[in-house]
Design a protein around this motif. Structure first.
Motif, PDB file in Angstrom:
ATOM      1  N   THR A  48       0.857  -1.192   0.000  1.00 17.30           N
ATOM      2  CA  THR A  48       0.000   0.000   0.000  1.00 17.30           C
ATOM      3  C   THR A  48       0.888   1.236   0.000  1.00 17.30           C
ATOM      4  O   THR A  48       2.053   1.184   0.378  1.00 17.30           O
ATOM      5  CB  THR A  48      -0.911   0.050   1.247  1.00 17.30           C
ATOM      6  OG1 THR A  48      -0.087   0.117   2.415  1.00 17.30           O
ATOM      7  CG2 THR A  48      -1.833  -1.154   1.312  1.00 17.30           C
ATOM      8  N   ALA A  49       0.311   2.336  -0.440  1.00 17.33           N
ATOM      9  CA  ALA A  49       1.045   3.604  -0.442  1.00 17.33           C
ATOM     10  C   ALA A  49       0.072   4.741  -0.198  1.00 17.33           C
ATOM     11  O   ALA A  49      -1.065   4.709  -0.678  1.00 17.33           O
ATOM     12  CB  ALA A  49       1.772   3.808  -1.767  1.00 17.33           C
ATOM     13  N   ASP A  50       0.516   5.735   0.534  1.00 19.87           N
ATOM     14  CA  ASP A  50      -0.280   6.938   0.760  1.00 19.87           C
ATOM     15  C   ASP A  50       0.143   7.957  -0.297  1.00 19.87           C
ATOM     16  O   ASP A  50       1.043   8.768  -0.087  1.00 19.87           O
ATOM     17  CB  ASP A  50      -0.038   7.467   2.174  1.00 19.87           C
ATOM     18  CG  ASP A  50      -0.983   8.598   2.537  1.00 19.87           C
ATOM     19  OD1 ASP A  50      -1.467   9.297   1.620  1.00 19.87           O
ATOM     20  OD2 ASP A  50      -1.233   8.771   3.747  1.00 19.87           O
ATOM     21  N   TYR A  51      -0.492   7.861  -1.468  1.00 19.58           N
ATOM     22  CA  TYR A  51      -0.078   8.660  -2.619  1.00 19.58           C
ATOM     23  C   TYR A  51      -0.224  10.159  -2.365  1.00 19.58           C
ATOM     24  O   TYR A  51       0.622  10.950  -2.777  1.00 19.58           O
ATOM     25  CB  TYR A  51      -0.874   8.268  -3.867  1.00 19.58           C
ATOM     26  CG  TYR A  51      -0.722   6.830  -4.227  1.00 19.58           C
ATOM     27  CD1 TYR A  51       0.486   6.344  -4.717  1.00 19.58           C
ATOM     28  CD2 TYR A  51      -1.773   5.928  -4.070  1.00 19.58           C
ATOM     29  CE1 TYR A  51       0.640   5.011  -5.044  1.00 19.58           C
ATOM     30  CE2 TYR A  51      -1.621   4.591  -4.389  1.00 19.58           C
ATOM     31  CZ  TYR A  51      -0.417   4.145  -4.876  1.00 19.58           C
ATOM     32  OH  TYR A  51      -0.265   2.826  -5.191  1.00 19.58           O
ATOM     33  N   GLY A  52      -1.294  10.551  -1.698  1.00 19.58           N
ATOM     34  CA  GLY A  52      -1.510  11.967  -1.424  1.00 19.58           C
ATOM     35  C   GLY A  52      -0.397  12.554  -0.578  1.00 19.58           C
ATOM     36  O   GLY A  52       0.150  13.619  -0.898  1.00 19.58           O
TER      37      GLY A  52
END
Length: 64
Positions: A48-52
């Motif tokens: 997972t990644a916190d793109y924002g």
């Protein structure tokens, strides 16, 4: 890494396919716990990644 909380990881046995017709050269990960791939290394795989937050961090660093 500047902020390790940006990426969530899972442990998996990982190898590179060297014999398959359709998957030659691909990275293959096995997330099962009952597999026979014990000879392969178990590594942390990005899941997972916190793109924002990542984009905000990049923009902040670029504009400083």
């Amino acid at each position: 890494m500047i902020d390790p909380s940006l990426i969530g990881t899972l442990k998996a046995r990982v190898g590179i396919e060297t014999k398959g017709e359709l998957t030659l050269g691909q990275t293959v990960a096995d997330f099962r716990h009952h597999h026979g791939w014990m000879h392969l290394p178990e590594i942390d795989v990005a899941a997972t990644a916190d793109y924002g937050r990542f984009l905000d961090l990049v923009m902040t660093l670029l504009l400083e």
